[in-house]
Design a protein around this motif. Structure first.
Motif, PDB file in Angstrom:
ATOM      1  N   PRO A 152       0.811  -1.219  -0.185  1.00 58.87           N
ATOM      2  CA  PRO A 152      -0.088   0.002   0.001  1.00 58.87           C
ATOM      3  C   PRO A 152       0.626   1.271   0.009  1.00 58.87           C
ATOM      4  N   LYS A 154       3.165   4.597  -1.109  1.00 63.25           N
ATOM      5  CA  LYS A 154       3.491   4.989  -2.261  1.00 63.25           C
ATOM      6  C   LYS A 154       5.086   4.621  -2.705  1.00 63.25           C
ATOM      7  N   TRP A 157       6.058  -1.018  -6.109  1.00 63.98           N
ATOM      8  CA  TRP A 157       5.480  -1.482  -7.265  1.00 63.98           C
ATOM      9  C   TRP A 157       5.928  -3.094  -7.661  1.00 63.98           C
ATOM     10  N   ARG A 172       2.434   2.335  -7.114  1.00 59.56           N
ATOM     11  CA  ARG A 172       1.690   2.898  -6.381  1.00 59.56           C
ATOM     12  C   ARG A 172       1.961   4.349  -6.216  1.00 59.56           C
ATOM     13  N   SER A 173       1.402   5.329  -6.865  1.00 63.52           N
ATOM     14  CA  SER A 173       1.662   6.677  -6.853  1.00 63.52           C
ATOM     15  C   SER A 173       1.502   7.432  -5.620  1.00 63.52           C
ATOM     16  N   THR A 175       0.061   6.562  -1.538  1.00 63.15           N
ATOM     17  CA  THR A 175      -0.126   5.600  -0.195  1.00 63.15           C
ATOM     18  C   THR A 175      -1.955   5.258  -0.269  1.00 63.15           C
ATOM     19  N   ASN A 176      -1.990   3.976   0.017  1.00 66.81           N
ATOM     20  CA  ASN A 176      -3.373   3.554   0.041  1.00 66.81           C
ATOM     21  C   ASN A 176      -4.256   3.969  -0.911  1.00 66.81           C
ATOM     22  N   THR A 177      -3.918   4.099  -2.360  1.00 66.04           N
ATOM     23  CA  THR A 177      -4.896   4.382  -3.276  1.00 66.04           C
ATOM     24  C   THR A 177      -4.533   3.563  -4.601  1.00 66.04           C
ATOM     25  N   GLN A 178      -5.546   3.513  -5.211  1.00 64.87           N
ATOM     26  CA  GLN A 178      -5.543   2.465  -6.475  1.00 64.87           C
ATOM     27  C   GLN A 178      -4.135   3.024  -7.276  1.00 64.87           C
ATOM     28  N   PRO A 179      -3.628   1.919  -7.791  1.00 63.96           N
ATOM     29  CA  PRO A 179      -2.325   2.052  -8.430  1.00 63.96           C
ATOM     30  C   PRO A 179      -2.457   2.372  -9.843  1.00 63.96           C
ATOM     31  N   ARG A 205      -2.715  11.327  -7.269  1.00 61.03           N
ATOM     32  CA  ARG A 205      -2.506   9.823  -7.907  1.00 61.03           C
ATOM     33  C   ARG A 205      -1.848   9.937  -9.062  1.00 61.03           C
TER      34      ARG A 205
END
Length: 240
Positions: A152, A154, A157, A172-173, A175-179, A205
């Motif tokens: 999760p 940033k 990968w 993961r661009s 943290t805790n966000t859709q890649p 993101r």
DNA sequence: GCGACAG
DNA sequence: ATCTTGTCGC
């Protein structure tokens, strides 16, 4: 920069697939780029019930990421959306937008896949080849390929695989966000592509380049609205 | 044949 | 992609 659509541009899905098979071998996935001082984001949107394609390009300084120039182009939509054939729908308008640029960018970040594509010629690869510029595919979702679970944080990968080859990376661009699905477009390696994407993504993101292009190509924009083109040459002079 | 499927 | 308001969470 002066650009134009190749004379053999496909009109049918069958011809489009044949062209992809023919061009795939011309893609370079090793680094062949000079010093990067400007990065351009490209995106497309549709208006008039999808009959008009609006392409936007935003050139930012690198690594400062400040807007240097932007251009928008309208073209009639001539190709349907078919997974795997996205470039044939969006590239025509994108080339017009790029041709209106005064600043020749050093690197292109495109919405969509690079070589992470069934025939290894996603829109980023195809566009990079056409304009002969280094390009990176930055997609918000997967087209093809499989991958392991992604941590999760940033910056983490994992490789994106298809059969026995690595075709890209799931990054993961934030943290805790859709890649993001990153892949080489043209003239750049996957490792270098990932590094540039991260450097262009300081807070959100999506890369700043994409965010700018998105806003310009989107339907609900606040700023100046360039009038959609009039195709019947009936531009009347309201002042006589 | 069935499911997947960038924007 | 596009149609569309508020809402839950870091």
């Amino acid at each position: 920069m002066k650009l134009s659509l190749p004379p053999d541009w496909p009109t049918t899905p069958q011809a489009a697939i044949a062209l992809q098979q023919k061009l795939r071998s011309q893609i370079e996935t090793s680094d062949r780029l000079g010093s990067v001082h400007t990065v351009a984001g490209v995106d497309v949107g549709f208006t008039e019930a999808g009959t008009v394609t609006r392409a936007a390009v935003a050139v930012l300084s690198f690594p400062a990421l400040q807007l240097v120039e932007s251009q928008i182009a309208y073209q009639p939509t001539t190709f349907p959306y078919i997974p795997g054939l996205l470039s044939f729908r969006e590239v025509p308008a994108i080339l017009v937008a790029l041709s209106q640029l005064q600043t020749q960018p050093d690197l292109l970040l495109c919405d969509g896949q690079g070589i992470a594509h069934p025939r290894r010629l996603g829109i980023a690869a195809h566009l990079g080849l056409l304009v002969d510029l280094p390009s990176i595919g930055v997609a918000k979702s997967r087209l093809t390929g499989t991958h392991a679970e992604l941590p999760p944080e940033k910056g983490s990968w994992v490789p994106l695989h298809d059969r026995n080859e690595t075709i890209g990376a799931v990054l993961r661009s934030r943290t805790n966000t859709q890649p993001l699905y990153i892949s080489s477009g043209h003239r750049i390696s996957l490792e270098t592509a990932i590094a540039y994407v991260l450097q262009c993504t300081p807070k959100y993101r999506l890369p700043e380049t994409t965010r700018w292009a998105d806003k310009l190509a989107s339907n609900r924009r606040s700023g100046p609205q360039s009038p959609p083109p009039c195709h019947n040459n009936q531009q009347m002079n309201l002042f006589g």
